[in-house]
Design an enzyme around this catalytic site. Structure first.
Site, PDB file in Angstrom:
ATOM      1  N   CYS A  34       0.847  -1.200   0.000  1.00 55.38           N
ATOM      2  CA  CYS A  34       0.000   0.000   0.000  1.00 55.38           C
ATOM      3  C   CYS A  34       0.882   1.250   0.000  1.00 55.38           C
ATOM      4  O   CYS A  34       2.029   1.218   0.447  1.00 55.38           O
ATOM      5  CB  CYS A  34      -0.871  -0.035   1.253  1.00 55.38           C
ATOM      6  SG  CYS A  34      -1.880   1.427   1.557  1.00 55.38           S
TER       7      CYS A  34
ATOM      8  N   SER B  66       0.694   3.526   1.976  1.00 54.62           N
ATOM      9  CA  SER B  66       1.019   3.868   3.373  1.00 54.62           C
ATOM     10  C   SER B  66       2.302   3.163   3.833  1.00 54.62           C
ATOM     11  O   SER B  66       2.938   3.623   4.790  1.00 54.62           O
ATOM     12  CB  SER B  66      -0.144   3.536   4.296  1.00 54.62           C
ATOM     13  OG  SER B  66      -1.275   4.309   3.941  1.00 54.62           O
TER      14      SER B  66
ATOM     15  N   HIS C 164       4.934   5.604   1.996  1.00 58.18           N
ATOM     16  CA  HIS C 164       5.193   6.872   2.704  1.00 58.18           C
ATOM     17  C   HIS C 164       6.353   6.690   3.686  1.00 58.18           C
ATOM     18  O   HIS C 164       7.192   7.580   3.843  1.00 58.18           O
ATOM     19  CB  HIS C 164       3.965   7.311   3.495  1.00 58.18           C
ATOM     20  CG  HIS C 164       2.860   7.925   2.679  1.00 58.18           C
ATOM     21  ND1 HIS C 164       3.041   9.024   1.872  1.00 58.18           N
ATOM     22  CD2 HIS C 164       1.541   7.603   2.569  1.00 58.18           C
ATOM     23  CE1 HIS C 164       1.886   9.357   1.299  1.00 58.18           C
ATOM     24  NE2 HIS C 164       0.965   8.505   1.701  1.00 58.18           N
TER      25      HIS C 164
HETATM   26  N1  LIG Z   1      -7.367   7.075   5.093  1.00 62.49           N
HETATM   27  C1  LIG Z   1      -6.957   5.833   5.209  1.00 62.49           C
HETATM   28  O1  LIG Z   1      -7.400   5.112   6.098  1.00 62.49           O
HETATM   29  C2  LIG Z   1      -5.955   5.282   4.245  1.00 62.49           C
HETATM   30  C3  LIG Z   1      -5.748   3.899   4.155  1.00 62.49           C
HETATM   31  C4  LIG Z   1      -4.868   3.425   3.178  1.00 62.49           C
HETATM   32  C5  LIG Z   1      -4.165   4.290   2.374  1.00 62.49           C
HETATM   33  N2  LIG Z   1      -4.354   5.627   2.525  1.00 62.49           N
HETATM   34  C6  LIG Z   1      -3.664   6.609   1.670  1.00 62.49           C
HETATM   35  O2  LIG Z   1      -4.362   6.683   0.455  1.00 62.49           O
HETATM   36  C7  LIG Z   1      -3.477   7.161  -0.548  1.00 62.49           C
HETATM   37  C8  LIG Z   1      -3.582   6.267  -1.771  1.00 62.49           C
HETATM   38  O3  LIG Z   1      -3.072   4.977  -1.465  1.00 62.49           O
HETATM   39  P1  LIG Z   1      -2.888   3.890  -2.633  1.00 62.49           P
HETATM   40  O4  LIG Z   1      -2.267   2.704  -1.986  1.00 62.49           O
HETATM   41  O5  LIG Z   1      -4.130   3.763  -3.413  1.00 62.49           O
HETATM   42  O6  LIG Z   1      -1.777   4.637  -3.529  1.00 62.49           O
HETATM   43  P2  LIG Z   1      -1.394   4.389  -5.054  1.00 62.49           P
HETATM   44  O7  LIG Z   1      -0.017   4.918  -5.200  1.00 62.49           O
HETATM   45  O8  LIG Z   1      -1.693   2.988  -5.440  1.00 62.49           O
HETATM   46  O9  LIG Z   1      -2.437   5.318  -5.861  1.00 62.49           O
HETATM   47  C9  LIG Z   1      -2.310   6.700  -5.995  1.00 62.49           C
HETATM   48  C10 LIG Z   1      -2.827   7.059  -7.378  1.00 62.49           C
HETATM   49  O10 LIG Z   1      -2.799   8.479  -7.511  1.00 62.49           O
HETATM   50  C11 LIG Z   1      -2.362   8.812  -8.798  1.00 62.49           C
HETATM   51  N3  LIG Z   1      -1.825  10.167  -8.746  1.00 62.49           N
HETATM   52  C12 LIG Z   1      -0.631  10.599  -8.279  1.00 62.49           C
HETATM   53  N4  LIG Z   1      -0.528  11.936  -8.395  1.00 62.49           N
HETATM   54  C13 LIG Z   1      -1.691  12.374  -8.946  1.00 62.49           C
HETATM   55  C14 LIG Z   1      -2.189  13.656  -9.319  1.00 62.49           C
HETATM   56  N5  LIG Z   1      -1.480  14.773  -9.125  1.00 62.49           N
HETATM   57  N6  LIG Z   1      -3.430  13.719  -9.851  1.00 62.49           N
HETATM   58  C15 LIG Z   1      -4.157  12.615 -10.072  1.00 62.49           C
HETATM   59  N7  LIG Z   1      -3.733  11.362  -9.734  1.00 62.49           N
HETATM   60  C16 LIG Z   1      -2.516  11.246  -9.177  1.00 62.49           C
HETATM   61  C17 LIG Z   1      -1.335   7.731  -9.144  1.00 62.49           C
HETATM   62  O11 LIG Z   1      -1.156   7.604 -10.554  1.00 62.49           O
HETATM   63  C18 LIG Z   1      -1.980   6.496  -8.526  1.00 62.49           C
HETATM   64  O12 LIG Z   1      -2.812   5.815  -9.447  1.00 62.49           O
HETATM   65  C19 LIG Z   1      -2.087   7.195   0.097  1.00 62.49           C
HETATM   66  O13 LIG Z   1      -1.803   8.496   0.548  1.00 62.49           O
HETATM   67  C20 LIG Z   1      -2.241   6.262   1.282  1.00 62.49           C
HETATM   68  O14 LIG Z   1      -1.324   6.538   2.303  1.00 62.49           O
HETATM   69  C21 LIG Z   1      -5.250   6.134   3.424  1.00 62.49           C
HETATM   70 ZN   LIG Z   2      -2.850   0.714   3.494  1.00 63.35          ZN
END
Ligand SMILES: NC(=O)c1ccc[n+]([C@@H]2O[C@H](COP(=O)([O-])OP(=O)(O)OC[C@H]3O[C@@H](n4cnc5c(N)ncnc54)[C@H](O)[C@@H]3O)[C@@H](O)[C@H]2O)c1
Ligand SMILES: [Zn+2]
Ligand SMILES: [Zn+2]
Length: 369
Positions: free
Chosen positions: A42, A44, A47
């Site tokens: 993930c 996370s 990060h």
């Molecule tokens: N709130 C929560 O409980 C929780 C839980 C899990 C993950 N997260 C967070 O969610 C976020 C996404 O996680 P993920 O594993 O899906 O990440 P990921 O890297 O798989 O997906 C991110 C997506 O964003 C796109 N992206 C990047 N910059 C962009 C921009 N400027 N405009 C449009 N799209 C853009 C990327 O191409 C990618 O497809 C992370 O910050 C992660 O830490 C939050």
């Molecule tokens: Zn996660």
């Protein structure tokens, strides 16, 4: 009797994870020993790898895991050896005011312990020689085995493929839950989802369950936008080619009722907020590097009654929601298979981060034999 296990260990920002042999102590009271079968990778975890979030080292990353219970510690009554489980990274204490009120995603004790990468008693079961090794979010799923709190291991059906079970442990529950639990999309409404990675695609699938009029997916990668269509998006915007806010307003006729940011950047959170129709709600799901701040227009907030809120773990109650989500996958309402981009072995873990950094493919899943 402790055991020796192989794990991918994080030693500091930008240092590739190292496969090392660690000692894993027996589960103590209220804990279970799980043999991992799969772990998603993930953002996370990423990060931490990038140094965007501080963490004690050495640390076994991985928090999107699934496995089979091997042994239970004293006092464990809800699980037995042989149970298949998906792991939760908010192992709720079941006693604090949030747990009692049905909001275990805000559990005070999980925040104090799991979010500091130790078990509920404040210690870790992993070590290397005399040195303690931490386990990310009380999970540490980039390892052959993990000791986790009983409330962090949710029993699931034996029919669930390990990779699917793992993804339910974070991306799916987070994304689906944001659109179903935290701020439920309403039938006939308009929705925008910023980011179509593991979490964003899951948010799109969750939104699609609620019969909105349209779901606009935004990403910078065309292959992600193609997946977004398969997940249920009716429109797509490539942010590298278009002004996102203008495009969302044009497609939706003035702004969307709901927007979900699933990236974790200030700019895209601001875009999610600026894309709202009067009365709309923007939900921050993505998590920013420590210290990042956003800028919004409070005049628009009052004049147009806009709401900006956040979602942790999809406001889920893992002990209920993991199996509900798996039922929706079984009956075809959620197509979780489309999230799985590639399957790797634990010793290929650094390749998974390269893939995350380059934005492709959707989710990497580490599979254990
Ligand atoms: N709130 C929560 O409980 C929780 C839980 C899990 C993950 N997260 C967070 O969610 C976020 C996404 O996680 P993920 O594993 O899906 O990440 P990921 O890297 O798989 O997906 C991110 C997506 O964003 C796109 N992206 C990047 N910059 C962009 C921009 N400027 N405009 C449009 N799209 C853009 C990327 O191409 C990618 O497809 C992370 O910050 C992660 O830490 C939050
Ligand atoms: Zn996660
Ligand atoms: Zn609690």
């Amino acid at each position: 009797m402790s055991m020796q296990i192989q794990a991918a260990v994080f030693h500091g920002a930008d240092i590739p994870l190292k496969i090392e042999e660690l000692t894993l102590a027996d589960p103590k009271a209220g804990e279970v020993l799980v043999k991992l079968t799969a772990s998603g990778v993930c953002h996370s975890d990423y990060h931490v790898v990038l140094g965007e979030w501080g963490a004690q080292t050495p640390l076994v990353l991985g928090h999107e895991g699934a496995g089979i219970v091997v042994e239970t510690g004293p006092g464990v009554t809800g699980l037995k050896p042989g149970d298949h489980v998906a792991l939760s990274w908010t192992p709720s204490c079941r006693r604090c005011r949030y747990c009692v009120a049905g909001r275990p995603q805000l559990c005070t004790n999980a925040v104090q312990n799991a979010y500091r990468n130790v078990l509920p008693d404040g210690t870790t079961r992993l070590s290397r020689g005399e040195e303690p090794v931490y386990s990310y979010l009380s999970v540490g799923s980039f390892a052959e085995y993990a000791v986790v709190p009983e409330s962090g291991a949710i029993r699931i059906g034996t029919d669930v493929p390990p990779a699917i079970a793992a993804l339910v442990g974070c991306a799916v529950t987070t994304g689906v839950g944001a659109a179903v639990n935290t701020v439920p999309v309403t039938p006939g409404s308009s929705v925008a989802v910023m980011g179509a990675g593991g979490v964003g695609l899951s948010t799109i699938m969750g939104a699609a369950l609620q019969s909105p009029e349209m779901i606009i997916a935004v990403d910078i990668a065309d292959d992600k936008l193609e997946l977004a269509r398969r997940a249920g998006a009716t429109h797509t915007i490539n942010a590298t080619r278009t002004d996102v806010v203008e495009a969302v307003k044009e497609i939706s006729g003035g702004g969307v009722d709901f927007s979900y940011e699933a990236i974790g950047r200030a700019l895209t959170i601001e875009q999610a907020y600026a894309s709202l129709a009067p009365g709309g709600t923007a939900v921050v799901v993505g998590q920013v590097p420590t210290g990042v701040k956003i800028s919004i227009d409070p005049m628009a907030m009052s004049g147009r009654e806009l709401t900006l809120t956040g979602s942790n773990y999809g406001s889920s109650r893992p002990s209920i929601d993991f199996n509900r989500i798996l039922d929706l996958h079984r009956n075809g309402s959620l197509d979780l298979d489309l999230l799985i981009g590639q399957r790797l072995r634990l010793d290929q873990i650094n390749d998974a981060f390269v893939a995350l950094g380059s934005g492709s493919p959707a989710r990497t899943v580490i599979e254990y034999t």
